[in-house]
Design an enzyme around this catalytic site. Structure first.
Site, PDB file in Angstrom:
ATOM      1  N   LYS A 178       0.830  -1.212   0.000  1.00 39.14           N
ATOM      2  CA  LYS A 178       0.000   0.000   0.000  1.00 39.14           C
ATOM      3  C   LYS A 178       0.864   1.262   0.000  1.00 39.14           C
ATOM      4  O   LYS A 178       0.659   2.165  -0.801  1.00 39.14           O
ATOM      5  CB  LYS A 178      -0.900  -0.009   1.248  1.00 39.14           C
ATOM      6  CG  LYS A 178      -1.542   1.324   1.563  1.00 39.14           C
ATOM      7  CD  LYS A 178      -2.445   1.263   2.773  1.00 39.14           C
ATOM      8  CE  LYS A 178      -1.790   1.465   4.108  1.00 39.14           C
ATOM      9  NZ  LYS A 178      -1.426   2.858   4.452  1.00 39.14           N
ATOM     10  N   ASN A 179       1.838   1.306   0.921  1.00 32.60           N
ATOM     11  CA  ASN A 179       2.582   2.552   1.111  1.00 32.60           C
ATOM     12  C   ASN A 179       3.629   2.796   0.025  1.00 32.60           C
ATOM     13  O   ASN A 179       4.237   3.870  -0.014  1.00 32.60           O
ATOM     14  CB  ASN A 179       3.207   2.579   2.507  1.00 32.60           C
ATOM     15  CG  ASN A 179       2.136   2.738   3.580  1.00 32.60           C
ATOM     16  OD1 ASN A 179       0.981   3.047   3.265  1.00 32.60           O
ATOM     17  ND2 ASN A 179       2.502   2.511   4.826  1.00 32.60           N
ATOM     18  N   ARG A 216      -4.944  10.476   4.347  1.00 31.37           N
ATOM     19  CA  ARG A 216      -3.926  11.532   4.422  1.00 31.37           C
ATOM     20  C   ARG A 216      -2.961  11.493   3.247  1.00 31.37           C
ATOM     21  O   ARG A 216      -2.462  12.524   2.805  1.00 31.37           O
ATOM     22  CB  ARG A 216      -3.114  11.384   5.710  1.00 31.37           C
ATOM     23  CG  ARG A 216      -3.931  11.419   6.962  1.00 31.37           C
ATOM     24  CD  ARG A 216      -3.041  11.146   8.150  1.00 31.37           C
ATOM     25  NE  ARG A 216      -1.918  12.056   8.147  1.00 31.37           N
ATOM     26  CZ  ARG A 216      -1.974  13.320   8.548  1.00 31.37           C
ATOM     27  NH1 ARG A 216      -3.084  13.806   9.019  1.00 31.37           N
ATOM     28  NH2 ARG A 216      -0.914  14.075   8.507  1.00 31.37           N
ATOM     29  N   CYS A 272      -5.542  12.843  12.832  1.00 27.04           N
ATOM     30  CA  CYS A 272      -5.950  11.460  12.585  1.00 27.04           C
ATOM     31  C   CYS A 272      -6.310  10.821  13.914  1.00 27.04           C
ATOM     32  O   CYS A 272      -6.141  11.435  14.958  1.00 27.04           O
ATOM     33  CB  CYS A 272      -4.886  10.702  11.805  1.00 27.04           C
ATOM     34  SG  CYS A 272      -3.824   9.660  12.762  1.00 27.04           S
ATOM     35  N   ARG A 300      -0.379  14.347  13.540  1.00 27.67           N
ATOM     36  CA  ARG A 300       0.284  14.003  12.274  1.00 27.67           C
ATOM     37  C   ARG A 300       0.458  15.224  11.351  1.00 27.67           C
ATOM     38  O   ARG A 300      -0.216  15.352  10.320  1.00 27.67           O
ATOM     39  CB  ARG A 300      -0.466  12.873  11.564  1.00 27.67           C
ATOM     40  CG  ARG A 300      -0.435  11.579  12.368  1.00 27.67           C
ATOM     41  CD  ARG A 300      -0.975  10.415  11.598  1.00 27.67           C
ATOM     42  NE  ARG A 300      -0.078   9.950  10.551  1.00 27.67           N
ATOM     43  CZ  ARG A 300      -0.415   9.069   9.629  1.00 27.67           C
ATOM     44  NH1 ARG A 300      -1.631   8.552   9.620  1.00 27.67           N
ATOM     45  NH2 ARG A 300       0.442   8.692   8.717  1.00 27.67           N
ATOM     46  N   ASP A 335       4.325   0.631  12.260  1.00 28.71           N
ATOM     47  CA  ASP A 335       3.143  -0.020  11.690  1.00 28.71           C
ATOM     48  C   ASP A 335       2.974  -1.468  12.172  1.00 28.71           C
ATOM     49  O   ASP A 335       1.995  -2.124  11.808  1.00 28.71           O
ATOM     50  CB  ASP A 335       3.198   0.021  10.153  1.00 28.71           C
ATOM     51  CG  ASP A 335       2.953   1.418   9.620  1.00 28.71           C
ATOM     52  OD1 ASP A 335       2.436   2.257  10.374  1.00 28.71           O
ATOM     53  OD2 ASP A 335       3.289   1.677   8.449  1.00 28.71           O
ATOM     54  N   ILE A 350       7.888   6.934  17.127  1.00 31.18           N
ATOM     55  CA  ILE A 350       7.498   7.649  15.896  1.00 31.18           C
ATOM     56  C   ILE A 350       6.188   8.404  16.137  1.00 31.18           C
ATOM     57  O   ILE A 350       6.088   9.590  15.858  1.00 31.18           O
ATOM     58  CB  ILE A 350       7.302   6.658  14.718  1.00 31.18           C
ATOM     59  CG1 ILE A 350       8.518   5.724  14.577  1.00 31.18           C
ATOM     60  CG2 ILE A 350       6.989   7.412  13.417  1.00 31.18           C
ATOM     61  CD1 ILE A 350       9.753   6.343  14.021  1.00 31.18           C
ATOM     62  N   ARG A 394      -8.874  -0.646   4.538  1.00 31.57           N
ATOM     63  CA  ARG A 394      -8.028   0.406   3.958  1.00 31.57           C
ATOM     64  C   ARG A 394      -6.642  -0.137   3.642  1.00 31.57           C
ATOM     65  O   ARG A 394      -5.998   0.327   2.703  1.00 31.57           O
ATOM     66  CB  ARG A 394      -7.878   1.573   4.939  1.00 31.57           C
ATOM     67  CG  ARG A 394      -9.110   2.438   5.073  1.00 31.57           C
ATOM     68  CD  ARG A 394      -8.791   3.678   5.881  1.00 31.57           C
ATOM     69  NE  ARG A 394      -7.623   4.353   5.320  1.00 31.57           N
ATOM     70  CZ  ARG A 394      -6.915   5.287   5.956  1.00 31.57           C
ATOM     71  NH1 ARG A 394      -7.254   5.672   7.155  1.00 31.57           N
ATOM     72  NH2 ARG A 394      -5.882   5.845   5.374  1.00 31.57           N
TER      73      ARG A 394
END
Ligand code: EPU
Length: 447
Positions: free
Chosen positions: A52-53, A122, A146, A151, A334, A356, A426
């Site tokens: 996805k990213n 985002r 978020c 963020r 993540d 993070i 998502r």
């Protein structure tokens, strides 16, 4: 054209006739829930989807070069469909056909990314840099906060401003007009995946050289850089903390294959570990999940990595862990929530610190509903492992928090009902179906 490992150029395939939504993708069902009956060790082989990213910035980067881009191995997710809608709003034509995404950016005729789309994802802000670079103008909604915190996007904006973009905030929109981007020397004290991608994309068509110090080296960023290079961009230092982008006049469309999703792969490893199962994760890049493999080995898992797969056998009960999240190649934020689910049933006390995102803990009260014993002190969670979790109704709150609840439910005694799983949809392609194929008792229902 060879663009290096993970990205393969291929001749353009004939134009797809099927259109609209992502392949095999059901329309997102906002009110779907998952019913999971815990207690079955997972077993078998599971294929990992595209990242996805990595897919999201590469889709946005298609704006930089007019023409038809072909992206293969694009995951079928709510987020990739949202990015497709953002591009369509700008005038691009987007078609999905069996994980192949064709994006024709020849007739882009708008520079506005509206709030209604940006607020749902985002990463829509990724269109900002490419729009400024190709059209000298942009009007992109600010994403806002978020679920787990503010963020900010200040590093995106400061970087583009340093390149001469002179952006204003107007009624919630980031607005740039008559922008002529020029190379700049940009230093990031905080490593940012998004700001690195944003500046890298904008700099490809700027005049002169842009240097990013403190650049992100996440595989998604390296992948974006490889794709840009294949389009004709001139980039040095990819995969290091100092990246130099030498602006070129124009870029060409690309045919590329998106790398495997490292977070999906790591999540399946954690799912095998928590259930004491034995699973082979297929079509993955073991190097990208090394930090998770190390932690799961420490927890007592037996793990063997091949060139494109990883086989894991979980322990009877995982050992307690100490985890600090860090930018890549450190332990990924993540995976923080999923590992907290694992530590909830570990033998002993685990400590997890998210360096993070200091507020990324919305899963804590939900895991507690399943019987986890977690205390939170700022960005550090102390988890006293319990022998058993118990099924209960819980609520998904974001992509990775939802995955953590699924993992916990897989070992909880009895039935867990997870509501609001549109968060899961998502970021995970057919997670329920993939888990069911590994023997999990999991069912998707309408609430
Ligand atoms: N930050 C700033 N200013 C900025 C940008 C970031 O202070 O302008 C800070 C953030 O607050 C955070 C740190 O920098 O503390 C890192 O944020 P980063 O910019 O790297 O995050 P991102 O680009 O917004 C991506 C992923 C996230 C992932 C983070 C960290 C995408 C689309 N999203 O977000 O993925 O958690 O990097 O690795 O690539 C997810 O997939 O579930 C997800 C949230």
């Amino acid at each position: 054209m060879d663009v290096g490992a993970g990205t393969h150029t291929q001749p353009h395939a004939p134009h797809a006739t099927e259109s609209a939504r992502a392949p095999g993708a059901k329309k997102t069902q906002p009110m779907d829930a998952l019913i999971i009956e815990g207690g079955r060790p997972l077993a078998g082989r599971v294929p990992i989807s595209g990242a996805k990213n990595a897919a999201l910035p590469v889709m946005a980067a298609a704006l930089l070069a007019p023409g038809e881009h072909v992206l293969r191995n694009v995951p079928s997710l709510a987020d990739t469909r949202t990015m497709a809608r953002v591009l369509e709003k700008l005038g691009a034509r987007v078609e999905f056909n069996d994980h192949v995404c064709r994006i024709d950016t020849t007739r882009v005729n708008s520079v506005e990314a509206p709030y209604d789309l940006v607020r749902t994802m985002r990463a829509s802000i990724y269109v900002l840099g490419p729009l400024l670079a190709r059209f000298a103008a942009a009007r992109v909604s600010l994403p806002g906060g978020c679920a787990w915190g503010p963020r900010p996007v200040n590093l995106h904006l400061e970087g583009l401003n340093a390149m001469g973009a002179a952006l204003d905030i107007d009624h919630g929109y980031i607005v740039g007009k008559s922008v002529k981007l020029a190379g700049a020397h940009i230093r990031h004290e905080t490593v940012s995946v998004g700001a690195t991608a944003q500046i890298m994309m904008a700099a490809t068509l700027a005049s002169g050289t842009t240097i990013i110090e403190g650049a992100a080296v996440e595989p998604d960023i390296t992948e974006l850089g490889r794709v840009l290079i294949a389009c004709g961009a001139r980039i040095d230092g990819l995969g290091t903390r100092t990246v130099s982008i030498h602006g070129v006049e124009r870029l060409q469309p690309i045919d590329c294959t998106i790398i495997p999703d490292r977070i999906e792969a790591a999540t399946f490893l954690a799912a095998a570990a928590i259930t004491g199962g034995s699973v082979t994760i297929d079509h993955c890049d073991p190097e990208h999940i090394a930090a998770t493999i190390d932690k799961l080995t420490e927890a007592g898992c037996d793990i063997h990595a091949g060139p494109r797969e990883v086989t894991i056998s979980g322990p009877v009960r995982p050992a307690a862990l100490k985890i600090d999240t860090q930018p890549y190649p450190g332990f990924p934020t993540d995976m923080q929530a999923q590992m907290m689910a694992l530590c909830s049933v570990a033998d002993g006390t685990s400590i997890i610190t998210d360096t993070i995102y200091l507020d990324r803990f919305t899963h804590v009260p939900e895991l507690a509903r399943l019987g986890a014993r977690i205390t939170l002190d700022q960005n550090t969670a102390t988890i006293d492992g319990v022998e058993r979790l118990q099924g209960a109704p819980v609520m998904a709150t974001d992509i990775r928090a939802s995955a953590a609840l699924v993992l916990a439910a897989l070992v909880a005694q009895g039935t867990t009902r997870i509501s609001r799983i549109y968060h899961l949809d998502r970021g995970y392609e057919a997670l329920d179906q993939k888990l069911a194929a590994l023997g999990a008792r999991i069912e998707r229902i309408k609430e």
